[in-house]
Design a protein around this motif. Structure first.
Motif: not given
Length: 105
Positions: A1-13, A16-32
């Motif tokens: 079964m193929q592992e599901t993966e996703f990656s996005a850059t330039g993500v504002r994270i 709630w009340a506080r911006s942690l980064t305006r150009a972050g990255q979200v990665v789904v890899k190896d079940g995490r």
């Protein structure tokens, strides 16, 4: 079964009340799911099965809310990652989590 993966850059994270980064990255890899700063430093990560995510009613189509380790994060993904078939990065992110066993809110 193929592992599901996703990656996005330039993500504002935001935590709630506080911006942690305006150009972050979200990665789904190896079940995490990992939230990273623009420099690659880890903000938070968790197994996909323990993550809950969804679209907030108060935000536009480019935003998602994810809860990792009890902390809520607002993820705003730009329109740069839009594919020719019209699917944006937020929609692909939520579909990836759903297919990997994450909970949708």
């Amino acid at each position: 079964m193929q592992e599901t993966e996703f990656s996005a850059t330039g993500v504002r994270i935001e935590r709630w009340a506080r911006s942690l980064t305006r150009a972050g990255q979200v990665v789904v890899k190896d079940g995490r799911l990992a939230l990273l700063t623009s420099y690659g430093r880890e903000i938070d990560s968790a197994p996909v099965r323990t993550v809950s995510a969804g679209r907030p009613w108060f935000a536009g189509s480019g935003a998602a809310v994810a809860r990792l380790n009890g902390t809520r994060y607002r993820l705003t993904m730009g329109q740069r990652g839009r594919r020719p078939d019209g699917t944006g990065p937020t929609r692909r992110f939520l579909e990836t989590l759903r297919s990997a066993g994450g909970r949708m809110t």
